[in-house]
Write an enzyme that holds these catalytic residues in place. Structure first.
Site, mmCIF file in Angstrom:
data_model
loop_
_atom_site.group_PDB
_atom_site.id
_atom_site.type_symbol
_atom_site.label_atom_id
_atom_site.label_comp_id
_atom_site.label_asym_id
_atom_site.label_seq_id
_atom_site.Cartn_x
_atom_site.Cartn_y
_atom_site.Cartn_z
ATOM 1 N N GLY A 1 0.754 -1.185 -0.091
ATOM 2 C CA GLY A 1 0.146 0.145 -0.087
ATOM 3 C C GLY A 1 0.879 1.389 0.163
ATOM 4 O O GLY A 1 2.111 1.060 0.178
ATOM 5 N N LYS B 1 0.512 -0.005 6.615
ATOM 6 C CA LYS B 1 1.195 -1.301 6.639
ATOM 7 C C LYS B 1 1.723 -1.749 7.905
ATOM 8 O O LYS B 1 1.682 -2.837 8.556
ATOM 9 C CB LYS B 1 2.091 -1.361 5.394
ATOM 10 C CG LYS B 1 1.502 -0.937 3.991
ATOM 11 C CD LYS B 1 2.462 -0.809 3.087
ATOM 12 C CE LYS B 1 3.513 0.110 3.020
ATOM 13 N NZ LYS B 1 3.146 1.557 3.138
ATOM 14 N N SER C 1 5.915 -2.150 -1.968
ATOM 15 C CA SER C 1 5.679 -3.005 -3.065
ATOM 16 C C SER C 1 4.818 -2.242 -4.205
ATOM 17 O O SER C 1 3.832 -3.121 -4.429
ATOM 18 C CB SER C 1 5.444 -4.443 -2.796
ATOM 19 O OG SER C 1 5.378 -4.455 -1.441
HETATM 20 N N1 LIG Z 1 -7.438 1.950 10.410
HETATM 21 C C1 LIG Z 1 -6.061 2.285 10.710
HETATM 22 N N2 LIG Z 1 -5.135 1.109 10.140
HETATM 23 C C2 LIG Z 1 -4.250 1.445 10.082
HETATM 24 N N3 LIG Z 1 -3.411 2.568 10.570
HETATM 25 C C3 LIG Z 1 -4.141 3.891 10.877
HETATM 26 C C4 LIG Z 1 -5.570 3.599 10.987
HETATM 27 N N4 LIG Z 1 -6.345 4.576 11.164
HETATM 28 C C5 LIG Z 1 -5.192 5.525 11.191
HETATM 29 N N5 LIG Z 1 -4.086 4.856 11.346
HETATM 30 C C6 LIG Z 1 -2.873 5.685 11.270
HETATM 31 O O1 LIG Z 1 -2.144 5.832 10.112
HETATM 32 C C7 LIG Z 1 -0.584 5.716 10.132
HETATM 33 C C8 LIG Z 1 -0.004 4.520 9.195
HETATM 34 O O2 LIG Z 1 1.192 4.539 9.503
HETATM 35 P P1 LIG Z 1 2.097 3.390 9.056
HETATM 36 O O3 LIG Z 1 1.502 2.117 9.565
HETATM 37 O O4 LIG Z 1 3.422 3.584 9.528
HETATM 38 O O5 LIG Z 1 1.853 3.238 7.309
HETATM 39 P P2 LIG Z 1 2.947 2.567 6.672
HETATM 40 O O6 LIG Z 1 3.706 1.480 7.070
HETATM 41 O O7 LIG Z 1 1.837 2.059 5.432
HETATM 42 O O8 LIG Z 1 3.796 3.708 5.892
HETATM 43 C C9 LIG Z 1 -0.384 5.345 11.658
HETATM 44 O O9 LIG Z 1 -0.154 6.510 12.312
HETATM 45 C C10 LIG Z 1 -1.905 4.852 12.171
HETATM 46 O O10 LIG Z 1 -1.957 5.064 13.573
HETATM 47 MG MG LIG Z 2 5.777 1.482 7.313
#
Ligand SMILES: Nc1ncnc2c1ncn2[C@@H]1O[C@H](COP(=O)(O)OP(=O)(O)O)[C@@H](O)[C@H]1O
Ligand SMILES: [Mg+2]
Length: 178
Positions: free
Chosen positions: A11, A17, A85
Site C-alpha cells: 500500500g 502497513k 511493493s
Molecule cells: N484503520 C487504520 N489502520 C492502520 N493505521 C491507521 C488506521 N487509522 C489510522 N491509522 C494511522 O495511520 C498511520 C499509518 O502509518 P504506518 O502504519 O506507518 O503506515 P505505512 O507503514 O503504510 O507507511 C499510523 O499513524 C496509524 O495510527
Molecule cells: Mg511502514
C-alpha cells in the site's frame, strides 16, 4: 504444526502497513504462532541497504525480502512483510514463487495518507526534497488480485485485525481459537 506462510502488506506510504503488520505480529505471538516481521523501513537499513527507489531497485528490494521471508515460511514461521511493493510485476513474481502467499492491500486514499504523513515524507516529496516518492513522484500500481483489502480510512485498526485473522483461519492458514 501448520506450515508457514508469507503475509504481504502492500500500500501507499502511511496507508497503515506497519501498524497492521505489528498488530498481527503481536496477536500471533500471543497465540503462540511463530512469526517474524519484515518492515520495509528497517529492512532497507540492513538486508537491502544501498538500494534506492528506481524501479529496478524497488524490484530488487522486494525480491530479497521475499527470498528471506520464504525461507522462514518453509520452517513453519509466519513471515509478515510490510513494504510498499508498488509494482504488480514484483507482486506477481512473489506469488508465483511462494506457494503460501497472502497479499493484503492496505487501501487508503492518497489524500488521507498525505494528511497522516507520519514521518513528514509527503511534505518533503511535495517540496522536492525527496525524489521518487510513491504517490507523489513515483507510481503505485493498485493490486489486481489481492487476497484481502483493508480500507484503513473507514475501518478501525482492531476491525482490520479481526478480518485478517478470520481470513487466515477460513483459508486454513492458521489454527487459532479467536
Ligand atoms: N484503520 C487504520 N489502520 C492502520 N493505521 C491507521 C488506521 N487509522 C489510522 N491509522 C494511522 O495511520 C498511520 C499509518 O502509518 P504506518 O502504519 O506507518 O503506515 P505505512 O507503514 O503504510 O507507511 C499510523 O499513524 C496509524 O495510527
Ligand atoms: Mg511502514
Amino acid at each position: 504444526m501448520k506450515s508457514g506462510l508469507v503475509i504481504w502488506f502492500t500500500g501507499l506510504p502511511c496507508s497503515g502497513k506497519s501498524t497492521l503488520a505489528h498488530l498481527l505480529h503481536e496477536s500471533l505471538k500471543g497465540q503462540d504462532v511463530p512469526s517474524e516481521i519484515f518492515d520495509g523501513d528497517i529492512v532497507r537499513q540492513r538486508l537491502t541497504k544501498g538500494l534506492g527507489f528506481s524501479k529496478k531497485d524497488r524490484l530488487e528490494n522486494v525480491r530479497r525480502i521475499a527470498f528471506v521471508a520464504h525461507l522462514l515460511a518453509r520452517h513453519g514461521i509466519v513471515s509478515i512483510v510490510a513494504a510498499i511493493s508498488p509494482y504488480q510485476e514484483a507482486r506477481d513474481e512473489i506469488r508465483k514463487e511462494i506457494e503460501n502467499y497472502v497479499e493484503i492491500f492496505v487501501d487508503c486514499p492518497l489524500d488521507v495518507c498525505q494528511s497522516r504523513d507520519v514521518k513528514g515524507m509527503y511534505k518533503k516529496a511535495r517540496d522536492g526534497e525527496i525524489q521518487h516518492f510513491t504517490g507523489v513522484s513515483d507510481p503505485y500500481e493498485v493490486p489486481s488480485k489481492p487476497d484481502l483489502v483493508l480500507k484503513t480510512s473507514i475501518e478501525p485498526q482492531a476491525k482490520s485485525l479481526i478480518r485478517i485473522l478470520n481470513f487466515l483461519k477460513e483459508a486454513g492458514h492458521i489454527d487459532i481459537a479467536e
